[in-house]
Design a protein around this motif. Structure first.
Motif, PDB file in Angstrom:
ATOM      1  N   ALA A  99      41.816  27.519  47.019  1.00  0.00           N
ATOM      2  CA  ALA A  99      41.938  28.573  48.024  1.00  0.00           C
ATOM      3  C   ALA A  99      43.067  28.333  49.015  1.00  0.00           C
ATOM      4  O   ALA A  99      43.445  29.245  49.748  1.00  0.00           O
ATOM      5  N   THR A 100      43.615  27.122  49.039  1.00  0.00           N
ATOM      6  CA  THR A 100      44.757  26.872  49.921  1.00  0.00           C
ATOM      7  C   THR A 100      45.940  27.730  49.516  1.00  0.00           C
ATOM      8  O   THR A 100      46.610  28.325  50.358  1.00  0.00           O
ATOM      9  N   CYS A 101      46.192  27.801  48.222  1.00  0.00           N
ATOM     10  CA  CYS A 101      47.297  28.613  47.721  1.00  0.00           C
ATOM     11  C   CYS A 101      46.847  30.031  47.372  1.00  0.00           C
ATOM     12  O   CYS A 101      47.603  30.983  47.554  1.00  0.00           O
ATOM     13  N   HIS A 102      45.619  30.163  46.884  1.00  0.00           N
ATOM     14  CA  HIS A 102      45.077  31.481  46.542  1.00  0.00           C
ATOM     15  C   HIS A 102      44.081  31.881  47.627  1.00  0.00           C
ATOM     16  O   HIS A 102      42.870  31.922  47.411  1.00  0.00           O
ATOM     17  N   ASN A 103      44.649  32.161  48.794  1.00  0.00           N
ATOM     18  CA  ASN A 103      43.863  32.435  49.996  1.00  0.00           C
ATOM     19  C   ASN A 103      43.364  33.876  49.978  1.00  0.00           C
ATOM     20  O   ASN A 103      44.167  34.810  49.935  1.00  0.00           O
ATOM     21  N   PRO A 104      42.047  34.091  50.023  1.00  0.00           N
ATOM     22  CA  PRO A 104      41.535  35.472  50.013  1.00  0.00           C
ATOM     23  C   PRO A 104      42.075  36.325  51.147  1.00  0.00           C
ATOM     24  O   PRO A 104      42.208  37.546  50.993  1.00  0.00           O
ATOM     25  N   ASP A 105      42.400  35.700  52.281  1.00  0.00           N
ATOM     26  CA  ASP A 105      42.927  36.456  53.418  1.00  0.00           C
ATOM     27  C   ASP A 105      44.393  36.823  53.256  1.00  0.00           C
ATOM     28  O   ASP A 105      44.939  37.579  54.059  1.00  0.00           O
ATOM     29  N   LEU A 106      45.039  36.293  52.228  1.00  0.00           N
ATOM     30  CA  LEU A 106      46.456  36.571  51.970  1.00  0.00           C
ATOM     31  C   LEU A 106      46.643  37.153  50.571  1.00  0.00           C
ATOM     32  O   LEU A 106      47.614  36.867  49.890  1.00  0.00           O
ATOM     33  N   GLY A 107      45.696  37.981  50.170  1.00  0.00           N
ATOM     34  CA  GLY A 107      45.791  38.594  48.849  1.00  0.00           C
ATOM     35  C   GLY A 107      45.678  37.596  47.721  1.00  0.00           C
ATOM     36  O   GLY A 107      46.273  37.779  46.657  1.00  0.00           O
ATOM     37  N   TYR A 131      43.899  38.602  41.234  1.00  0.00           N
ATOM     38  CA  TYR A 131      43.055  39.777  41.068  1.00  0.00           C
ATOM     39  C   TYR A 131      42.985  40.202  39.596  1.00  0.00           C
ATOM     40  O   TYR A 131      44.003  40.253  38.900  1.00  0.00           O
ATOM     41  N   ASN A 132      41.785  40.506  39.146  1.00  0.00           N
ATOM     42  CA  ASN A 132      41.557  41.094  37.816  1.00  0.00           C
ATOM     43  C   ASN A 132      42.108  40.252  36.676  1.00  0.00           C
ATOM     44  O   ASN A 132      42.474  40.771  35.621  1.00  0.00           O
ATOM     45  N   THR A 207      34.973  37.230  39.117  1.00  0.00           N
ATOM     46  CA  THR A 207      34.354  38.165  40.068  1.00  0.00           C
ATOM     47  C   THR A 207      35.370  38.758  41.036  1.00  0.00           C
ATOM     48  O   THR A 207      35.013  39.629  41.837  1.00  0.00           O
ATOM     49  N   ILE A 208      36.612  38.318  40.966  1.00  0.00           N
ATOM     50  CA  ILE A 208      37.648  38.820  41.877  1.00  0.00           C
ATOM     51  C   ILE A 208      38.231  40.084  41.244  1.00  0.00           C
ATOM     52  O   ILE A 208      39.260  40.065  40.570  1.00  0.00           O
ATOM     53  N   VAL A 209      37.537  41.168  41.438  1.00  0.00           N
ATOM     54  CA  VAL A 209      37.805  42.417  40.727  1.00  0.00           C
ATOM     55  C   VAL A 209      38.107  43.539  41.722  1.00  0.00           C
ATOM     56  O   VAL A 209      37.368  43.751  42.683  1.00  0.00           O
ATOM     57  N   ILE A 210      39.193  44.244  41.452  1.00  0.00           N
ATOM     58  CA  ILE A 210      39.583  45.421  42.233  1.00  0.00           C
ATOM     59  C   ILE A 210      39.470  46.635  41.312  1.00  0.00           C
ATOM     60  O   ILE A 210      40.243  46.783  40.364  1.00  0.00           O
ATOM     61  N   ASP A 211      38.498  47.503  41.602  1.00  0.00           N
ATOM     62  CA  ASP A 211      38.279  48.663  40.727  1.00  0.00           C
ATOM     63  C   ASP A 211      37.781  49.895  41.474  1.00  0.00           C
ATOM     64  O   ASP A 211      37.303  50.846  40.862  1.00  0.00           O
ATOM     65  N   ASP A 212      37.897  49.866  42.810  1.00  0.00           N
ATOM     66  CA  ASP A 212      37.433  51.008  43.603  1.00  0.00           C
ATOM     67  C   ASP A 212      38.453  51.343  44.687  1.00  0.00           C
ATOM     68  O   ASP A 212      38.147  51.394  45.872  1.00  0.00           O
ATOM     69  N   THR A 213      39.670  51.572  44.258  1.00  0.00           N
ATOM     70  CA  THR A 213      40.761  51.904  45.168  1.00  0.00           C
ATOM     71  C   THR A 213      40.844  53.424  45.334  1.00  0.00           C
ATOM     72  O   THR A 213      40.189  54.174  44.606  1.00  0.00           O
ATOM     73  N   PRO A 214      41.649  53.909  46.282  1.00  0.00           N
ATOM     74  CA  PRO A 214      41.883  55.354  46.351  1.00  0.00           C
ATOM     75  C   PRO A 214      42.351  55.939  45.018  1.00  0.00           C
ATOM     76  O   PRO A 214      41.941  57.042  44.641  1.00  0.00           O
ATOM     77  N   PHE A 215      43.164  55.192  44.287  1.00  0.00           N
ATOM     78  CA  PHE A 215      43.610  55.644  42.967  1.00  0.00           C
ATOM     79  C   PHE A 215      42.434  55.831  42.015  1.00  0.00           C
ATOM     80  O   PHE A 215      42.347  56.831  41.302  1.00  0.00           O
ATOM     81  N   PRO A 349      39.888  46.465  49.977  1.00  0.00           N
ATOM     82  CA  PRO A 349      39.501  45.228  50.673  1.00  0.00           C
ATOM     83  C   PRO A 349      38.594  44.374  49.801  1.00  0.00           C
ATOM     84  O   PRO A 349      37.731  44.893  49.080  1.00  0.00           O
ATOM     85  N   PHE A 350      38.823  43.079  49.853  1.00  0.00           N
ATOM     86  CA  PHE A 350      38.001  42.151  49.073  1.00  0.00           C
ATOM     87  C   PHE A 350      37.756  40.912  49.929  1.00  0.00           C
ATOM     88  O   PHE A 350      38.694  40.177  50.248  1.00  0.00           O
TER      89      PHE A 350
END
Length: 358
Positions: A99-107, A131-132, A207-215, A349-350
């Protein structure tokens, strides 16, 4: 052959390959018999024609995820993997976690042009988001890892990143009673090995899934989910912008390799394959939550989405190994803004709660 050609084989997706159109057809068929001519013609058509059109854009289907042994991950596996993801024991000096390099707060990146190792040593590439990744069959900028499980161990053992030999990783985790208990519950093992460690980390990453965006909501019928500029940007993305040549499918990536003409000394995919046709070619990154993952490109040289769009609009970086897919787009300033608006419509948001580490 151009640098955009991919020779990666995957179980779930055939990569679209771009073949040269300069094969010579026999100039005089009188010099060969008809059978040879027909066979040659068939071969030429097969080689000179792209295998697949762009895969339609859409929302990711959980049924298409690439799973370990085709088995769904358990909640315990996921929670265990999350602990490992945030545990600095996984680096040689205890200073760096995944998580140091793959920081959830920094995408799930680090916000820097190029990453740093656990000893604050500079790394050669931008930290990619994760992501995904559950749908991807080729991982890392150069595609050197084929599964999430193999990818999970790579940075840990890397002599430039977390620098922890895998034997030492196993020793450290086996010395922690809390981990021994959790691994026993999750995998019914008495001794923790690198295989279970990799499986657990990969389970969390799935589980790091983005599938409910405005698109996605727009696709589902909510005509108000996207702005008018974003809707026009979508049309540009599929049309004049030619973006879906590479950024296609539900995750906006062809999982293939292309050179954008960036002028640096990084050989990219060529270092893995040993084939010069891949010189300067890097994996097409997925675009979900791309608004959150700046800076961009394998070298982190572009600081904003507008910079990225302008880069493509001018025809890439201009290096000799530039893919033949990368050409000037002749977009107007308004069209550039509309494309950026569409890219921002891929944002969701994730949040991740930092777990208690054993």
């Amino acid at each position: 052959m151009p640098a955009s050609l991919s020779n990666t084989t995957t179980p779930l997706k055939v990569h679209r390959n771009i073949y040269p159109n300069s094969f010579r057809v026999i100039s005089s068929i009188c010099e060969v018999n008809m059978k040879r001519y027909i066979l040659h013609l068939i071969f030429t058509l097969m080689v000179c024609t792209p295998l697949l059109a762009a895969e339609p854009l859409g929302t990711p289907d959980p049924d298409d995820m690439i799973l370990y042994d085709d088995e769904e991950n358990t909640e315990l596996e996921v929670e265990l993997g999350k602990m490992l993801f945030f545990d600095t024991r996984l680096s040689v000096n205890g200073q760096q976690s995944c998580a140091t390099c793959h920081n959830p707060d920094l995408g799930f990146s680090d916000g820097m042009a190029k990453g740093v190792g656990t000893k604050n040593n500079p790394l050669g590439r931008n930290t990619p988001h994760i992501y995904n990744m559950a749908w991807s069959s080729v991982l890392m900028w150069d595609g050197r890892e084929p599964t999430l499980e193999q990818q999970a161990l790579g940075p840990i053992a890397s002599g430039q990143e977390m620098m922890l030999p895998l034997d030492e990783l196993e020793r450290r985790l086996n010395a922690v009673a809390g981990y021994r208990r959790l691994f026993k519950q999750a995998y019914d093992v008495d001794k923790i090995t690198r295989d279970e460690i990799a499986r657990a980390i990969a389970a969390f990453e799935r589980t790091i899934v983005i599938d409910d965006t405005p698109f996605d909501r727009y696709l589902a019928g909510d005509t108000q989910a996207m702005s008018q500029d974003a809707i026009k940007g979508l049309a540009l993305f599929k049309g004049k912008g030619n973006c879906t040549q590479c950024h296609d499918g539900p995750n906006f990536t062809d999982d293939s390799f292309h050179s954008l003409g960036i002028k640096d000394n990084d050989p990219g995919r060529a270092a893995i394959t040993g084939d010069k046709q891949f010189l300067g070619a890097f994996k097409t990154p997925g675009l979900r939550n791309t608004e959150l993952t700046a800076p961009y490109m394998h070298d982190g040289s572009l600081t904003s989405l507008m910079d990225v769009v302008k880069f493509y609009n001018q025809g890439g970086g201009g290096a000799k190994h530039t893919s033949n897919l990368v050409k000037p787009l002749n977009l107007t300033a308004k069209e550039e803004r509309q494309l950026v608006a569409f890219l921002k419509s891929l944002t969701q948001p994730f949040e991740v709660d930092v777990p208690k580490i054993p």
